[in-house]
Scaffold this active site. Sequence first.
Site, PDB file in Angstrom:
ATOM      1  N   GLU A   1      -6.888   4.324   7.903  1.00 56.13           N
ATOM      2  CA  GLU A   1      -6.676   5.765   7.682  1.00 56.13           C
ATOM      3  C   GLU A   1      -7.932   6.391   7.074  1.00 56.13           C
ATOM      4  OE1 GLU A   1      -3.009   5.361   5.521  1.00 56.13           O
ATOM      5  OE2 GLU A   1      -2.031   4.700   7.367  1.00 56.13           O
TER       6      GLU A   1
ATOM      7  N   GLY B   1       2.782  -1.273   4.308  1.00 59.06           N
ATOM      8  CA  GLY B   1       2.830   0.152   3.999  1.00 59.06           C
ATOM      9  C   GLY B   1       4.262   0.590   3.759  1.00 59.06           C
ATOM     10  N   GLY B   2       4.888   1.124   4.808  1.00 60.05           N
ATOM     11  CA  GLY B   2       6.220   1.716   4.700  1.00 60.05           C
ATOM     12  C   GLY B   2       7.245   0.866   3.971  1.00 60.05           C
TER      13      GLY B   2
ATOM     14  N   GLU C   1      -5.386  -5.325  10.559  1.00 64.00           N
ATOM     15  CA  GLU C   1      -4.363  -4.302  10.763  1.00 64.00           C
ATOM     16  C   GLU C   1      -4.626  -3.568  12.076  1.00 64.00           C
ATOM     17  OE1 GLU C   1      -2.412  -3.069   6.873  1.00 64.00           O
ATOM     18  OE2 GLU C   1      -4.203  -1.843   7.046  1.00 64.00           O
TER      19      GLU C   1
ATOM     20  N   HIS D   1      -9.545   0.912   4.788  1.00 64.28           N
ATOM     21  CA  HIS D   1      -8.264   1.070   5.496  1.00 64.28           C
ATOM     22  C   HIS D   1      -8.483   1.982   6.714  1.00 64.28           C
ATOM     23  CE1 HIS D   1      -4.146   2.274   6.386  1.00 64.28           C
ATOM     24  NE2 HIS D   1      -3.773   1.190   5.737  1.00 64.28           N
TER      25      HIS D   1
ATOM     26  N   SER E   1       3.409  -2.464  10.306  1.00 60.91           N
ATOM     27  CA  SER E   1       4.872  -2.472  10.445  1.00 60.91           C
ATOM     28  C   SER E   1       5.505  -3.815  10.099  1.00 60.91           C
ATOM     29  CB  SER E   1       5.284  -2.005  11.840  1.00 60.91           C
ATOM     30  OG  SER E   1       4.840  -0.674  12.054  1.00 60.91           O
TER      31      SER E   1
ATOM     32  N   GLY F   1       2.391   1.992  10.699  1.00 62.60           N
ATOM     33  CA  GLY F   1       3.293   3.126  10.526  1.00 62.60           C
ATOM     34  C   GLY F   1       3.980   3.557  11.804  1.00 62.60           C
TER      35      GLY F   1
ATOM     36  N   ASN G   1       0.868  -1.184   0.000  1.00 65.81           N
ATOM     37  CA  ASN G   1       0.000   0.000   0.000  1.00 65.81           C
ATOM     38  C   ASN G   1       0.902   1.229   0.000  1.00 65.81           C
ATOM     39  OD1 ASN G   1      -1.810   2.034   0.483  1.00 65.81           O
ATOM     40  ND2 ASN G   1      -2.356   1.363   2.561  1.00 65.81           N
ATOM     41  N   TRP G   2       0.983   1.857  -1.165  1.00 60.17           N
ATOM     42  CA  TRP G   2       1.895   3.008  -1.282  1.00 60.17           C
ATOM     43  C   TRP G   2       1.295   4.283  -0.682  1.00 60.17           C
ATOM     44  CZ3 TRP G   2       3.869   2.519  -7.075  1.00 60.17           C
ATOM     45  CH2 TRP G   2       4.576   1.310  -7.218  1.00 60.17           C
ATOM     46  N   LYS G   3       0.037   4.216  -0.302  1.00 68.38           N
ATOM     47  CA  LYS G   3      -0.657   5.384   0.290  1.00 68.38           C
ATOM     48  C   LYS G   3      -0.454   6.614  -0.576  1.00 68.38           C
ATOM     49  CE  LYS G   3       0.003   3.275   4.783  1.00 68.38           C
ATOM     50  NZ  LYS G   3       0.000   3.431   6.217  1.00 68.38           N
TER      51      LYS G   3
HETATM   52  C1  PEP Z   1      -0.769  -0.129   5.982  1.00 70.53           C
HETATM   53  O1  PEP Z   1      -0.767   0.997   5.552  1.00 70.53           O
HETATM   54  O2  PEP Z   1      -1.711  -0.873   5.668  1.00 70.53           O
HETATM   55  C2  PEP Z   1       0.335  -0.557   6.838  1.00 70.53           C
HETATM   56  C3  PEP Z   1       0.275  -1.734   7.404  1.00 70.53           C
HETATM   57  O3  PEP Z   1       1.378   0.318   6.989  1.00 70.53           O
HETATM   58  P1  PEP Z   1       2.831  -0.002   7.681  1.00 70.53           P
HETATM   59  O4  PEP Z   1       3.311  -1.275   7.074  1.00 70.53           O
HETATM   60  O5  PEP Z   1       3.674   1.179   7.313  1.00 70.53           O
HETATM   61  O6  PEP Z   1       2.580  -0.129   9.133  1.00 70.53           O
END
Ligand code: PEP
Length: 252
Positions: free
Chosen positions: A98, A235-236, A168, A96, A214, A174, A10-12
Amino acid sequence: MNRRTIIAGNWKMNTRAQSGVELAKGVAAAVGQHPSVEVAVCPPSVYLGCIADVLAGSAVGLGAQNLYPAEDGAYTGETNAAMLTDIGCRYVILGHSERRAILGETDAQVSEKLAATLAGNLVPIVCVGETLEDREAGKTEAVVESQLRGSLEGLDEARAPGVVIAYEPVWAIGTGKTASPEQAEEVHAFIRKLLADIFSEDVASQMRIQYGGSVKPGNAKELLGQPNIDGALVGGASLAVDDFVAIINAGA
Ligand code: PEP
């Protein structure tokens, strides 16, 4: 039941045209043509077209981060399933945390989006997860159950095996704090039990449940080794080719 591991990035709102193209090229090259793991990247919507061009002919699928659940019409600023299919998408992330927290997306809206995603023959990735406050108050299971039942409301049992769930925990997204493999597995097992209750044991055993929060090269293998963890939503670490590929390899 043999559930194929699915790793999605997920590049957000974190890439531009050039950085996204480089990232997609790197992932496609590293993954090769016949990976044992199903791999997808989900760029910002404005770049879906140019990333589709890069991924054409590769084994890496393209995903969107959201959609609007309506046919073409007067919906300024929105993108529907037909448009995503048209541009080469195969996956859509729904609900998601967010979007739930920042944009107030509700379970009812997620369930409408889920229906539109399936009607468009796209693969939904439905996100659920508790906040730190929920967890500390002992409400993890209640929150996850309510989100899951609400988000899957109206889902036809025959379509359920094609739906991917992403657990999640919000406190792990994040933040660099990952759920321990045991903590994650406990909730994944709970989700599978719920899916059996909503649908059937057979359907639940076919549905894939990703962990997100993470995930990094250093913790991916242990997380992905848990019996009810069938993949990762990343994500990251999906923003660096080497890290994302290491996570994919950990799931192979
Ligand atoms: C996400 O955005 O779905 C996520 C899990 O981010 P991260 O891996 O950065 O925690």
